[in-house]
Design a protein around this motif. Structure first.
Motif, PDB file in Angstrom:
ATOM      1  N   ALA A 158      40.378  58.245  60.789  1.00  0.00           N
ATOM      2  CA  ALA A 158      39.975  57.529  59.467  1.00  0.00           C
ATOM      3  C   ALA A 158      39.457  58.421  58.451  1.00  0.00           C
ATOM      4  O   ALA A 158      40.361  58.547  57.385  1.00  0.00           O
ATOM      5  CB  ALA A 158      39.017  56.461  59.607  1.00  0.00           C
ATOM      6  N   GLU A 173      42.641  60.237  57.382  1.00  0.00           N
ATOM      7  CA  GLU A 173      43.582  59.368  56.667  1.00  0.00           C
ATOM      8  C   GLU A 173      43.413  59.388  55.094  1.00  0.00           C
ATOM      9  O   GLU A 173      44.011  59.349  54.316  1.00  0.00           O
ATOM     10  CB  GLU A 173      43.687  58.098  57.417  1.00  0.00           C
ATOM     11  CG  GLU A 173      44.539  57.273  56.925  1.00  0.00           C
ATOM     12  CD  GLU A 173      46.016  57.221  56.545  1.00  0.00           C
ATOM     13  OE1 GLU A 173      46.542  56.575  55.833  1.00  0.00           O
ATOM     14  OE2 GLU A 173      46.449  57.968  57.492  1.00  0.00           O
ATOM     15  N   ARG A 174      41.773  59.143  55.161  1.00  0.00           N
ATOM     16  CA  ARG A 174      41.444  59.119  53.536  1.00  0.00           C
ATOM     17  C   ARG A 174      41.652  60.415  52.892  1.00  0.00           C
ATOM     18  O   ARG A 174      42.313  60.127  51.545  1.00  0.00           O
ATOM     19  CB  ARG A 174      39.826  58.649  53.435  1.00  0.00           C
ATOM     20  CG  ARG A 174      39.654  58.335  52.076  1.00  0.00           C
ATOM     21  CD  ARG A 174      37.930  58.191  51.975  1.00  0.00           C
ATOM     22  NE  ARG A 174      38.034  57.763  50.461  1.00  0.00           N
ATOM     23  CZ  ARG A 174      36.868  58.261  49.797  1.00  0.00           C
ATOM     24  NH1 ARG A 174      35.908  58.965  50.351  1.00  0.00           N
ATOM     25  NH2 ARG A 174      36.957  57.878  48.614  1.00  0.00           N
ATOM     26  N   LYS A 191      35.651  55.266  54.060  1.00  0.00           N
ATOM     27  CA  LYS A 191      35.942  54.222  53.225  1.00  0.00           C
ATOM     28  C   LYS A 191      37.496  53.805  53.204  1.00  0.00           C
ATOM     29  O   LYS A 191      38.542  54.516  53.282  1.00  0.00           O
ATOM     30  CB  LYS A 191      35.869  54.935  51.799  1.00  0.00           C
ATOM     31  CG  LYS A 191      36.093  53.784  50.553  1.00  0.00           C
ATOM     32  CD  LYS A 191      35.553  54.594  49.310  1.00  0.00           C
ATOM     33  CE  LYS A 191      34.032  54.529  49.303  1.00  0.00           C
ATOM     34  NZ  LYS A 191      33.759  55.053  47.915  1.00  0.00           N
ATOM     35  N   GLY A 192      37.795  52.432  53.368  1.00  0.00           N
ATOM     36  CA  GLY A 192      38.996  51.815  53.556  1.00  0.00           C
ATOM     37  C   GLY A 192      39.400  51.828  54.852  1.00  0.00           C
ATOM     38  O   GLY A 192      40.636  51.166  55.112  1.00  0.00           O
ATOM     39  N   ASN A 193      38.760  52.176  55.784  1.00  0.00           N
ATOM     40  CA  ASN A 193      38.713  52.014  57.194  1.00  0.00           C
ATOM     41  C   ASN A 193      39.113  50.551  57.644  1.00  0.00           C
ATOM     42  O   ASN A 193      39.978  50.098  58.409  1.00  0.00           O
ATOM     43  CB  ASN A 193      38.011  52.851  57.976  1.00  0.00           C
ATOM     44  CG  ASN A 193      38.731  52.848  59.565  1.00  0.00           C
ATOM     45  OD1 ASN A 193      39.645  53.043  59.765  1.00  0.00           O
ATOM     46  ND2 ASN A 193      37.782  52.343  60.585  1.00  0.00           N
ATOM     47  N   THR A 202      39.669  48.056  55.859  1.00  0.00           N
ATOM     48  CA  THR A 202      40.956  47.527  55.133  1.00  0.00           C
ATOM     49  C   THR A 202      42.289  47.832  56.092  1.00  0.00           C
ATOM     50  O   THR A 202      43.122  47.095  56.196  1.00  0.00           O
ATOM     51  CB  THR A 202      41.259  47.893  53.775  1.00  0.00           C
ATOM     52  OG1 THR A 202      40.060  47.407  53.065  1.00  0.00           O
ATOM     53  CG2 THR A 202      42.278  47.184  53.181  1.00  0.00           C
ATOM     54  N   ASN A 203      42.294  49.317  56.426  1.00  0.00           N
ATOM     55  CA  ASN A 203      43.391  49.825  57.304  1.00  0.00           C
ATOM     56  C   ASN A 203      43.509  49.193  58.273  1.00  0.00           C
ATOM     57  O   ASN A 203      44.418  49.008  59.036  1.00  0.00           O
ATOM     58  CB  ASN A 203      43.196  51.336  57.316  1.00  0.00           C
ATOM     59  CG  ASN A 203      44.441  52.012  57.947  1.00  0.00           C
ATOM     60  OD1 ASN A 203      45.308  51.651  57.835  1.00  0.00           O
ATOM     61  ND2 ASN A 203      43.978  53.032  58.571  1.00  0.00           N
ATOM     62  N   ARG A 251      45.036  48.655  50.436  1.00  0.00           N
ATOM     63  CA  ARG A 251      44.436  49.423  51.021  1.00  0.00           C
ATOM     64  C   ARG A 251      44.379  51.033  50.495  1.00  0.00           C
ATOM     65  O   ARG A 251      43.792  51.683  50.350  1.00  0.00           O
ATOM     66  CB  ARG A 251      44.969  49.595  52.389  1.00  0.00           C
ATOM     67  CG  ARG A 251      43.944  50.295  53.425  1.00  0.00           C
ATOM     68  CD  ARG A 251      44.288  51.954  53.662  1.00  0.00           C
ATOM     69  NE  ARG A 251      45.834  52.030  54.230  1.00  0.00           N
ATOM     70  CZ  ARG A 251      46.134  53.365  54.621  1.00  0.00           C
ATOM     71  NH1 ARG A 251      45.153  54.056  54.749  1.00  0.00           N
ATOM     72  NH2 ARG A 251      47.429  53.450  55.126  1.00  0.00           N
ATOM     73  N   THR A 296      41.080  53.012  49.264  1.00  0.00           N
ATOM     74  CA  THR A 296      40.749  54.180  49.996  1.00  0.00           C
ATOM     75  C   THR A 296      40.397  55.422  48.922  1.00  0.00           C
ATOM     76  O   THR A 296      39.667  56.252  49.046  1.00  0.00           O
ATOM     77  CB  THR A 296      42.121  54.684  50.671  1.00  0.00           C
ATOM     78  OG1 THR A 296      42.222  53.636  51.686  1.00  0.00           O
ATOM     79  CG2 THR A 296      41.747  55.900  51.410  1.00  0.00           C
TER      80      THR A 296
END
Length: 354
Positions: free
Chosen positions: A59, A62-63, A99-101, A103-104, A168, A172
């Motif tokens: 994650a 990814e962000r 952050k956003g994980n 939702t991901n 997402r 993010t």
């Protein structure tokens, strides 16, 4: 996901379903409806678990990748993998790395479940048609046919969950300095619908569809072809009794992921940038904190390619490639192996319950 070199015995570990054998059994009426339903459930559950586990593991990378893709070029905050991760840690803390994980994961679990299930069904259908056309009931899927099945699966899964991916991306890139905060996936979906309309949920869909063909298609094709080659040629003693070890499958998944993401990466950059278009009160990373030139607006995919290259150079199409390369290798590898392991575990449980 499927493989044609499966040996069914008590010593078999974490192997895919033998498509040719299943097709033959189905034509002979051997497979019972209850078994078919159980196989579908196994594919869906295993695919969902594989996607959630693999994305959570990477994650932070990814962000950072998305932040590098969409940040305002006139106000650079993230300038490399290590510097970017340190900056996130310093300004947003440990939670900022993930952050956003949530939702991901909410998106990737159904996406992966549908993708793996669709690949199995598409592979079975393509294999059956190929066998009918050639008149050879023992014919196997070729790399080209696997590529087609993988591409079909990727397009179906991506289209089904694209609105979740769109919001997402926006969640993010939010930071503490962003003027407006989405509170979660449902709040983001409702806000985009209210302020930008339903079409906004599919911004960047076209480059996503085009990118699915080389990305997902090559992932499946390269992975399966590598497994088949290793089983048949048995180089360096990597295969024992037609069985691939977990380490060997990880290596196959890593190679497959690297090939797919490198070919499709420019389309991923354009997709992310198009998703940010029309976002009122956009994240400060996109706007440059209001102290720099405003972000570019795009009228479509071709316009986005043209403006990106014109204003930032060809290298802008590969922004975030380094953290993505570091991320995608373990992510894809973990996803494939987790899928096989979970499906095998579910298969054992189903046989016991029967």
């Amino acid at each position: 996901m499927a493989s044609e070199d499966v040996k069914t015995s008590e010593a078999t570990v974490t192997k895919f379903v033998n498509l040719a054998e299943e097709a033959k059994l189905a034509r002979e009426g051997v497979k019972a409806p209850s078994y078919a339903f159980a196989s579908i459930c196994k594919s869906l559950v295993a695919g969902g678990v594989a996607g959630g586990v693999s994305r959570t593991a990477v994650a932070p990378l990814e962000r950072l990748k998305i932040l590098l893709q969409v940040q305002n070029p006139h106000n650079i905050k993230y300038n490399g993998t290590l510097q970017g991760l340190k900056y996130i840690w310093r300004t947003e803390g440990f939670r900022g790395l993930f952050k956003g994980n949530g939702t991901n994961c909410a998106r990737i679990v159904p996406n992966s479940a549908v993708k793996f299930f669709s690949y199995e069904q598409a592979s079975k259908g393509i294999l059956w048609l190929y066998q009918q056309k050639t008149g050879n009931e023992n014919a196997q899927l070729t790399p080209v046919l696997r590529l087609g099945a993988g591409a079909c699966a990727g397009i179906i899964a991506m289209s089904a969950t694209y609105p979740m991916d769109m919001v997402r991306g926006r969640i993010t890139v939010q930071t503490e300095k962003s003027p407006y905060q989405y509170r979660g996936i449902f709040h983001a979906l409702s806000t985009v619908l209210r302020e930008e309309g339903p079409r906004a949920l599919y911004k960047g869909w076209l480059p996503s569809v085009i990118g699915v063909i080389p990305y997902v298609g090559l992932n499946f094709a390269v992975y399966e072809s590598l497994k088949d080659w290793l089983v048949k040629s048995k180089p360096l003693g990597l295969v024992q009794d037609s069985e691939l070890s977990v380490t060997t499958r990880l290596a196959c998944g890593a190679v497959a992921g690297t090939v797919g993401q490198t070919v499709a990466y420019p389309l991923d950059v354009i997709r992310r940038r198009m998703q940010m278009v029309g976002w009122s009160h956009a994240a400060s990373v996109v706007t440059g904190d209001g102290r720099s030139k405003v972000p570019l607006e795009y009228t479509g995919m071709i316009d986005a390619f043209r403006k990106t290259v014109h204003h930032e150079g060809f290298g802008a199409l590969y922004k975030g490639l380094v953290p993505n390369s570091v991320k995608v290798v373990p992510s894809i590898a973990i996803a494939f192996v987790t899928y096989e392991v979970v499906k095998d575990i579910l298969g054992v449980e189903i046989r016991i319950s029967d």
